[in-house]
Scaffold this active site. Structure first.
Site, PDB file in Angstrom:
ATOM      1  N   CYS A 129     -75.201  10.136 -23.679  1.00  0.00           N
ATOM      2  CA  CYS A 129     -74.871  10.685 -22.356  1.00  0.00           C
ATOM      3  C   CYS A 129     -75.634  10.020 -21.222  1.00  0.00           C
ATOM      4  O   CYS A 129     -75.051   9.326 -20.397  1.00  0.00           O
ATOM      5  CB  CYS A 129     -75.148  12.178 -22.342  1.00  0.00           C
ATOM      6  SG  CYS A 129     -73.986  13.086 -23.362  1.00  0.00           S
TER       7      CYS A 129
HETATM    8  N1  NAD Z   1     -73.218  13.977 -28.194  1.00  0.00           N
HETATM    9  C1  NAD Z   1     -73.432  14.740 -27.150  1.00  0.00           C
HETATM   10  O1  NAD Z   1     -74.458  15.369 -27.045  1.00  0.00           O
HETATM   11  C2  NAD Z   1     -72.388  14.859 -26.049  1.00  0.00           C
HETATM   12  C3  NAD Z   1     -72.555  15.894 -25.112  1.00  0.00           C
HETATM   13  C4  NAD Z   1     -71.595  16.044 -24.116  1.00  0.00           C
HETATM   14  C5  NAD Z   1     -70.516  15.171 -24.038  1.00  0.00           C
HETATM   15  N2  NAD Z   1     -70.379  14.160 -24.939  1.00  0.00           N
HETATM   16  C6  NAD Z   1     -69.200  13.312 -24.808  1.00  0.00           C
HETATM   17  O2  NAD Z   1     -68.256  13.684 -25.802  1.00  0.00           O
HETATM   18  C7  NAD Z   1     -67.534  12.544 -26.262  1.00  0.00           C
HETATM   19  C8  NAD Z   1     -67.697  12.397 -27.774  1.00  0.00           C
HETATM   20  O3  NAD Z   1     -69.074  12.196 -28.067  1.00  0.00           O
HETATM   21  P1  NAD Z   1     -69.678  12.393 -29.514  1.00  0.00           P
HETATM   22  O4  NAD Z   1     -71.159  12.378 -29.335  1.00  0.00           O
HETATM   23  O5  NAD Z   1     -69.048  13.574 -30.184  1.00  0.00           O
HETATM   24  O6  NAD Z   1     -69.203  11.044 -30.222  1.00  0.00           O
HETATM   25  P2  NAD Z   1     -69.243  10.687 -31.798  1.00  0.00           P
HETATM   26  O7  NAD Z   1     -69.291   9.210 -31.880  1.00  0.00           O
HETATM   27  O8  NAD Z   1     -70.276  11.528 -32.484  1.00  0.00           O
HETATM   28  O9  NAD Z   1     -67.830  11.195 -32.332  1.00  0.00           O
HETATM   29  C9  NAD Z   1     -66.623  10.660 -31.932  1.00  0.00           C
HETATM   30  C10 NAD Z   1     -65.719  10.562 -33.142  1.00  0.00           C
HETATM   31  O10 NAD Z   1     -64.431  10.132 -32.706  1.00  0.00           O
HETATM   32  C11 NAD Z   1     -63.868   9.309 -33.716  1.00  0.00           C
HETATM   33  N3  NAD Z   1     -62.785   8.532 -33.125  1.00  0.00           N
HETATM   34  C12 NAD Z   1     -62.844   7.422 -32.353  1.00  0.00           C
HETATM   35  N4  NAD Z   1     -61.613   7.062 -31.953  1.00  0.00           N
HETATM   36  C13 NAD Z   1     -60.744   7.948 -32.481  1.00  0.00           C
HETATM   37  C14 NAD Z   1     -59.334   8.109 -32.414  1.00  0.00           C
HETATM   38  N5  NAD Z   1     -58.579   7.296 -31.689  1.00  0.00           N
HETATM   39  N6  NAD Z   1     -58.781   9.131 -33.092  1.00  0.00           N
HETATM   40  C15 NAD Z   1     -59.543   9.985 -33.806  1.00  0.00           C
HETATM   41  N7  NAD Z   1     -60.880   9.895 -33.900  1.00  0.00           N
HETATM   42  C16 NAD Z   1     -61.481   8.889 -33.235  1.00  0.00           C
HETATM   43  C17 NAD Z   1     -65.051   8.507 -34.226  1.00  0.00           C
HETATM   44  O11 NAD Z   1     -64.802   8.004 -35.517  1.00  0.00           O
HETATM   45  C18 NAD Z   1     -66.159   9.560 -34.198  1.00  0.00           C
HETATM   46  O12 NAD Z   1     -66.288  10.231 -35.441  1.00  0.00           O
HETATM   47  C19 NAD Z   1     -68.071  11.360 -25.457  1.00  0.00           C
HETATM   48  O13 NAD Z   1     -67.269  11.188 -24.327  1.00  0.00           O
HETATM   49  C20 NAD Z   1     -69.446  11.841 -25.030  1.00  0.00           C
HETATM   50  O14 NAD Z   1     -69.874  11.203 -23.845  1.00  0.00           O
HETATM   51  C21 NAD Z   1     -71.293  14.001 -25.957  1.00  0.00           C
END
Ligand code: NAD
Length: 423
Positions: free
Chosen positions: A264
């Site tokens: 983030c």
């Molecule tokens: N991790 C945090 O603390 C957090 C907090 C708030 C917001 N976010 C936001 O949330 C979003 C996701 O973050 P995250 O930390 O969960 O990421 P992550 O990498 O942990 O998980 C994302 C998942 O999406 C999958 N993926 C990618 N492309 C795909 C597709 N086309 N179809 C299906 N699955 C697909 C990946 O394999 C992965 O498992 C980002 O935009 C991030 O900025 C994250």
């Protein structure tokens, strides 16, 4: 909307998507977790959680209800009533990379039916939901957004490792491209979380997330810069921060550290500054300054370490340095964009022998030249210097003061001692 028994698809089963899927199962939905990573799907179907906030037992319980299935086959999305997109939004060469959102929208367009609702949760710049996701869904399905199907944005506020605030008790901002879409999105989250906060449009909701993270980024940069000056001035910045924090209004506590990391903070503000530059031709100076300061912190940590060894007539080249914590924050396993990795790289390039203890971060995510060890008395006493980077609960910090010869504590958690210095 928000009717239980409906089919919910969560696209992306990561730090954000998996907790949401588990909660949706808990409140009674039929949930599909779709993820393109076959490896992740294998773990999920074996009941093995790779997200720390979700216990494997919770996952097993969800699988046992038969209302949760995980799949890497796009077809599993068919027949959804509500789809939530929680895929990564990284930077590629400094520029927002929306390719994961595009791929998700492409997939959903194939299975979109009249009356369904699509919600974007991935962090992104204002305009993405309507201009990109809406347009792609319309084009791929032939349906009309806001008329045939609902579309909205709801930023995720999940704070991995936070024992108090979780998905359910943290208010959730919700938005839609029309009144009916807002009602559909709000209805869904009203069944998931305790409190929803509606805003008038998707752009405002998209900005909420970027505002929250830019606020943190800028304030962390402020105390980081202050910490560097205070060290030179011989002033204890930590004591000043503690005392300032007693003010019951107009001050919010932020503390210095070795730099920012995770998915983030180092990334989201750049989504905003990129959009501002692209649409308005102007630079978002606060973001650029904060990037500059926070990006410099790992170098500053190394510089302080070099100086500490120098005072002991030791060179960094050939010294054994023990890093405590490689994750970007305490009690998490997330080492993405972690300042600890940068510190390790810099030390290796200076010829140090780098060892690291982190009970959370798995081997595969760490440079192979970094020897993984436990923070035992023996390791602490045989290191020329010890650096606390992430203050995981597992570390016995009294042991650090007792056994380490030279300590740089970037979190102000190690008990004081003649050989202990703070950032
Ligand atoms: N991790 C945090 O603390 C957090 C907090 C708030 C917001 N976010 C936001 O949330 C979003 C996701 O973050 P995250 O930390 O969960 O990421 P992550 O990498 O942990 O998980 C994302 C998942 O999406 C999958 N993926 C990618 N492309 C795909 C597709 N086309 N179809 C299906 N699955 C697909 C990946 O394999 C992965 O498992 C980002 O935009 C991030 O900025 C994250």
């Amino acid at each position: 909307m928000g009717q239980l028994g409906q089919r919910v698809v969560v696209i992306g089963q990561g730090y954000v998507g998996l907790p949401l899927a588990m909660r949706a199962v808990e409140v009674g939905y039929h949930v599909t977790g779709y993820d393109t990573s076959e490896d992740r799907i294998k773990h999920l179907n074996a009941g093995e959680s790779y997200v720390e906030d979700i216990a494997s037992a919770t996952l097993v319980a969800a699988l046992d209800t038969r209302r949760y299935q995980a799949s890497s086959e796009a077809q599993c999305c068919s027949g959804f009533d509500v789809a939530v997109i929680t895929v990564p939004t990284p930077l590629k060469e400094g520029i927002p990379d929306l390719s994961y959102i595009e791929a998700a929208a492409d997939t959903l367009a194939l299975y979109l039916r009249p009356g369904a609702t699509v919600i974007l949760e991935s962090t992104t710049y204002p305009g993405t939901t309507e201009e990109l996701v809406g347009a792609m869904l319309e084009e791929g399905s032939g349906l009309v957004v806001g008329v045939d199907f609902h579309l909205g944005y709801s930023p995720e506020r999940i704070d991995p490792g936070n024992p108090t605030h979780n998905l359910v008790n943290t208010p959730k901002v919700v938005s839609g491209v029309s009144d009916a879409s807002l009602a559909a999105v709000k209805g869904f989250y009203d069944s998931i979380v305790e409190q929803t906060v509606p805003v008038s449009g998707t752009r405002e909701a998209e900005l909420v997330k970027l505002l929250e993270n830019t606020f943190r980024h800028v304030n962390i940069a402020l105390v980081n810069e202050l910490a560097m000056f205070a060290a030179d001035l011989g002033v204890d910045v930590w004591e000043a921060i503690d005392a300032a924090s007693t003010k019951p209004f107009g001050f919010m506590r932020f503390t210095p550290g070795p730099g920012v990391g995770g998915h983030c903070l180092p990334i989201d503000p750049s989504y905003l500054s990129w959009r501002v530059r692209r649409l308005l031709g102007q630079s978002f100076r606060f973001v650029e300054l904060a990037n500059d300061i926070n990006d410099h912190m790992p170098d500053y940590v190394v510089q302080r370490l070099v100086m500490a060894l120098n005072r002991r007539r030791q060179a960094m080249n050939g010294s054994r340095i023990l890093l405590l914590g490689l994750a970007y924050k305490r009690n998490t396993s997330d080492a993405r964009e972690s300042p600890g990795q940068v510190v390790a790289d810099r030390l290796l390039s200076l010829g140090a022998e780098v060892r690291a203890a982190d009970p959370h971060v798995v081997e595969a995510h760490v440079d192979r030249r970094v020897v993984r060890v436990e923070a035992s008395a023996e390791e602490l006493s045989s290191a020329d210097a010890v650096v606390l980077l992430a203050d995981h609960d597992e570390f016995d910090l009294d042991l650090v003061t007792t056994h380490a010869r030279c300590v740089l504590d970037t979190r102000h958690r190690v008990p004081p001692g003649a050989q202990v210095e703070y950032l």
